[in-house]
Design a protein around this motif. Sequence first.
Motif: not given
Length: 264
Positions: A129-131, A157-159, A176-178
Amino acid sequence: MASLALQRYHFDGSMSGLLCCVFRAFQFKQFYVELCHQGLSQSHLFEDFIDVPSDEAKAQRVWDALKQKVSASALRQLYFAYLSESIDAHQHLFHYCIYVFRQQSQVEKDYSHPSVLAIAQWAKKVGREKHRMEAFVRFKKTAEGLFLSLIQPDFNVLPLIQPHFKRRYQDQRWLIYDEKRHYGLYYDLQEIHEVSLCAKEIDAHIAIGSSQHFVVALDAEEMLYDQLWKDYFSSINIQARQNIKLHVQYVPKRYWRYLNEKTI
């Protein structure tokens, strides 16, 4: 002597709180433990539980001890698995730590143990998911010069994506907003700050919908480039050779909201 009776620990859902559960387990020799925390499990509403408060000093002691027992790669896997936000992953994290501390030899590659295997699997899912977020996140430039992007990743995955975007967009202010977790990362050209917006602020700045549309005025060039890209994509797209099944395999539909060519 270790207790064989099932204990139920309730913690705050943080990594610090989870490590404090490990600390308490060894303090009271309670290794048969079921974890729960508000938001991911409601079992504590019906069963007796022990409230385990988060204590940074205790958590740090456990983390430092883990550093002595497992490799940096294994620690990274533990952190990735934690960011899955799954109570199942958190339960395996607890058992993983207990297993590590109760063995004399290194066990991080012992995939015959269910929790060692589960942590590797969860870490792989979060890493994937990060990638994908690093590949599919798109920004829209506002009239004020801020680049905005909305995301709804399956995992927190924001961090993990923070270093990638700081390296790639060092000369731009971006946010970038989750939407799912109600916090974001704001880069001011110097540092990255974690920001939380209340509902009114979100409504005033970002229209939350199925695609990325912003209430704030977009930069004139942004609208032009957006349309040019859609026109280009349309011109090179050969309808007769479309393979939707293969396309979805490589770009799942849940990521289409990030792509300009997929929005109207």
